[in-house]
Design a protein around this motif. Structure first.
Motif, PDB file in Angstrom:
ATOM      1  N   UNK A  37       0.842  -1.203   0.000  1.00 12.74           N
ATOM      2  CA  UNK A  37       0.000   0.000   0.000  1.00 12.74           C
ATOM      3  C   UNK A  37       0.878   1.254   0.000  1.00 12.74           C
ATOM      4  N   UNK A  38       0.365   2.360  -0.555  1.00 17.20           N
ATOM      5  CA  UNK A  38       1.180   3.583  -0.623  1.00 17.20           C
ATOM      6  C   UNK A  38       1.504   4.162   0.762  1.00 17.20           C
ATOM      7  N   UNK A  39       2.672   4.730   0.852  1.00 19.79           N
ATOM      8  CA  UNK A  39       3.204   5.309   2.086  1.00 19.79           C
ATOM      9  C   UNK A  39       2.231   6.308   2.736  1.00 19.79           C
ATOM     10  N   UNK A  44       1.550 -10.502   4.538  1.00 26.32           N
ATOM     11  CA  UNK A  44       1.976 -11.901   4.406  1.00 26.32           C
ATOM     12  C   UNK A  44       3.495 -11.964   4.321  1.00 26.32           C
ATOM     13  N   UNK A  45       4.065 -10.891   3.769  1.00 28.85           N
ATOM     14  CA  UNK A  45       5.520 -10.702   3.734  1.00 28.85           C
ATOM     15  C   UNK A  45       5.774  -9.266   4.100  1.00 28.85           C
ATOM     16  N   UNK A  46       5.508  -8.919   5.332  1.00 36.80           N
ATOM     17  CA  UNK A  46       5.454  -7.500   5.692  1.00 36.80           C
ATOM     18  C   UNK A  46       6.792  -6.812   5.436  1.00 36.80           C
ATOM     19  N   UNK A  47       7.885  -7.561   5.617  1.00 36.16           N
ATOM     20  CA  UNK A  47       9.189  -6.911   5.446  1.00 36.16           C
ATOM     21  C   UNK A  47       9.572  -6.756   3.972  1.00 36.16           C
ATOM     22  N   UNK A  48       8.691  -7.229   3.073  1.00 37.89           N
ATOM     23  CA  UNK A  48       8.901  -6.964   1.646  1.00 37.89           C
ATOM     24  C   UNK A  48       8.201  -5.667   1.236  1.00 37.89           C
ATOM     25  N   UNK A  49       7.570  -4.977   2.206  1.00 42.92           N
ATOM     26  CA  UNK A  49       6.874  -3.737   1.862  1.00 42.92           C
ATOM     27  C   UNK A  49       7.854  -2.727   1.235  1.00 42.92           C
ATOM     28  N   UNK A  50       7.504  -2.211   0.099  1.00 40.10           N
ATOM     29  CA  UNK A  50       8.296  -1.179  -0.595  1.00 40.10           C
ATOM     30  C   UNK A  50       7.305  -0.247  -1.250  1.00 40.10           C
ATOM     31  N   UNK A  51       7.570   1.046  -1.246  1.00 38.00           N
ATOM     32  CA  UNK A  51       6.649   1.891  -1.998  1.00 38.00           C
ATOM     33  C   UNK A  51       7.278   2.317  -3.323  1.00 38.00           C
ATOM     34  N   UNK A  71      10.954   3.484  -0.723  1.00 43.46           N
ATOM     35  CA  UNK A  71      11.037   3.436   0.741  1.00 43.46           C
ATOM     36  C   UNK A  71      10.758   2.014   1.211  1.00 43.46           C
ATOM     37  N   UNK A  72      11.466   1.575   2.238  1.00 45.43           N
ATOM     38  CA  UNK A  72      11.199   0.227   2.751  1.00 45.43           C
ATOM     39  C   UNK A  72      10.668   0.313   4.183  1.00 45.43           C
ATOM     40  N   UNK A  73      10.388  -0.853   4.763  1.00 43.68           N
ATOM     41  CA  UNK A  73       9.592  -0.898   5.995  1.00 43.68           C
ATOM     42  C   UNK A  73      10.181  -0.050   7.131  1.00 43.68           C
ATOM     43  N   UNK A  74      11.522  -0.034   7.253  1.00 48.75           N
ATOM     44  CA  UNK A  74      12.092   0.714   8.385  1.00 48.75           C
ATOM     45  C   UNK A  74      11.791   2.202   8.276  1.00 48.75           C
ATOM     46  N   UNK A  75      11.662   2.704   7.027  1.00 49.60           N
ATOM     47  CA  UNK A  75      11.340   4.123   6.830  1.00 49.60           C
ATOM     48  C   UNK A  75       9.909   4.388   7.302  1.00 49.60           C
ATOM     49  N   UNK A  76       9.011   3.461   6.942  1.00 48.11           N
ATOM     50  CA  UNK A  76       7.626   3.610   7.388  1.00 48.11           C
ATOM     51  C   UNK A  76       7.571   3.593   8.919  1.00 48.11           C
ATOM     52  N   UNK A  77       8.312   2.664   9.513  1.00 51.65           N
ATOM     53  CA  UNK A  77       8.315   2.555  10.978  1.00 51.65           C
ATOM     54  C   UNK A  77       8.858   3.853  11.599  1.00 51.65           C
TER      55      UNK A  77
END
Ligand code: 5AD
Ligand code: SF4
Length: 444
Positions: free
Chosen positions: A181-183, A206-213, A217-223
């Protein structure tokens, strides 16, 4: 053809993973927006949504028995039957078959199409029995109503689907390809969740750490960005794949205080030949190296995983490797399952299907090892002082339940309220929970 009065009340029953829980909440919000009210506890609902899971065979059989029970019991009660909707992953996988096998079902909707529920309900009421298992281009997230009221710990789906194709798994077929989903949508939804009462958000995929926008940006940026929301106290994420566990995400466990010290990283088996047959694309060693890095970044991190016993061709010796891995890692808590052949997956037709009795015995052995591991982990926490997020009343008068940073269930007594983040000393450990003492002054 069964025709129904427009439903006044609903009940959503979710099975399976946390993403289904999230979808169930969103469907409930959508139905409420339509003027349908949640049925009071213990009362019949006019509309029952079974939000199903397809991951193992037992889960599927449970759906059919639930459908039978609901339609039979309720007809007996007052002569009317509720409108039954089947949603979730069984709906996705077996849409038309459900309609054939279960005449009591009036509507079938897949996990990517449930934003269309209101229009489908209108059809179902006049006896249309609609089935929608599309994976439409428009996303449900753009159409669903904003979130209004949530508990202290809320889920937020950030990513869906899977491109990994493990040979045992139906997820790529039921949830489709990986989609992030978008950032900006996620930040906005997180802010709304916090406004609606959430103090902890668990990012789901289902593969949350594959999140990329789209901007890379990857998951740590969202966090990192979510961590800047002032009244959000805690962030978690689940489920992760070892191959998407980047150095950046591991470093976030060191650098972002609101990111809780907990990592759910399924390995499935402790033997490289079995992992290869599962098409896991990681080895036992590469998995262990990631755990080492996570521990280096955050020494107190609690580790968790999923295991499958009795994968086709798994020998006794290969299974023993899994038990050894569990003993070596020292998991805080895990899920373990007997292998269940899923139609359409490569493993279902592999040679060497393991007899049920052998699977039972292996599961028992593994679960005993996991229990010992959880108990040891919890015992290692005794004497610690930590923050507990209060999420429920306990069974005894004045007792409260909440979660430690390491996702342990902690019970204690005291003058607190649901949603408080309180300081507790951990006093006594069992395999599944700890007893604690509230320390004063408790800061809410
Ligand atoms: N049989 C048994 N367990 C399975 N899982 C996924 N597919 C199957 C299957 N066919 C387990 C895996 C996964 C968890 C969500 O369910 O351990 O990580
Ligand atoms: Fe079950 Fe997998 Fe669907 Fe979740 S995504 S409901 S675990 S089949």
């Amino acid at each position: 053809m069964t025709v129904f009065a427009p439903p006044k009340t609903y009940r959503v029953k979710s099975f399976g993973c946390q993403m289904n829980v999230y979808d169930g909440e969103r469907m409930a919000e959508l139905l409420s927006q339509q003027g349908i009210a949640p049925a009071p506890e213990g009362e019949q609902a006019d509309l029952v949504v079974l939000n199903t899971c397809h991951i193992r065979e037992r889960a599927v059989e449970k759906v059919y028995s639930d459908i039978g029970r609901i339609s039979k019991d309720w007809r007996r009660n007052d002569g009317t039957a509720p409108l039954i909707a089947v949603a979730g992953c069984v709906a996705q996988a077996e849409g038309e078959e459900i309609m054939k096998r279960a005449p009591a079902v009036s509507l079938v909707v897949g996990p990517q199409a449930y934003h269309r529920l209101p229009a489908m309900l209108a059809q179902a009421i006049v006896g249309g029995r609609p089935v929608d298992t599309d994976m439409p281009a428009e996303t449900k997230f753009d159409v669903l109503p904003a979130r209004r009221k949530v508990g202290p710990s809320a889920f937020l789906t950030v990513q869906e689907g899977c491109d990994k194709v493990c040979t045992y798994c139906v997820v790529p077929y039921t949830r489709g390809a990986e989609i992030s989903r978008p950032f900006s949508d996620l930040v906005a939804e997180a802010e709304r969740l916090v406004d609606a009462g959430a103090r902890e958000i668990t990012l789901l995929g289902q593969n949350v750490n594959a999140w990329r926008d789209a901007d890379g940006r990857s998951l740590e940026k969202l966090i990192e960005v979510l961590a800047a929301i002032p009244s959000l106290a805690r962030i978690r994420y689940t489920t992760s794949h070892p191959n998407d566990m980047t150095g950046g995400l591991i470093a976030a466990h060191r650098d972002i205080e609101k990111l809780m010290p907990f990592l759910h990283l399924p390995v499935q088996a402790g033997n490289d030949r079995v992992l290869k047959a599962m098409n896991r694309s990681h080895s036992v060693d590469s998995y262990l190296r990631i755990l080492d890095q996570a521990r280096a970044a955050r020494p107190d991190i609690a580790l968790s995983g999923d295991f499958i016993v009795g994968f086709p061709g798994e020998t006794d010796a290969e299974f023993e490797d899994t038990v050894r891995l569990v003993e070596q890692v020292g998991y805080a808590q895990c899920f373990s399952f007997k292998y269940s052949p899923r139609p359409g997956t490569p493993a279902a037709t592999m040679d060497g299907q393991v007899p049920p009795a052998v699977m039972d015995e292996r599961l028992q052995r593994l679960q005993a090892a996991l229990q010992r591991s959880s108990l040891a982990f919890n015992q290692g926490s005794v004497g610690r002082r930590c923050q507990v997020l209060v999420d429920r009343r306990g069974r005894q008068e004045g007792q409260w339940l909440g979660k430690s940073p390491w996702l342990q269930s902690v019970h204690f007594t005291g003058d607190v309220a649901i949603g408080d983040l309180v300081e507790v000393e951990l006093l006594e450990a069992g395999p599944n929970s700890l007893a604690g003492q509230l320390l004063h002054p408790a800061h809410a």
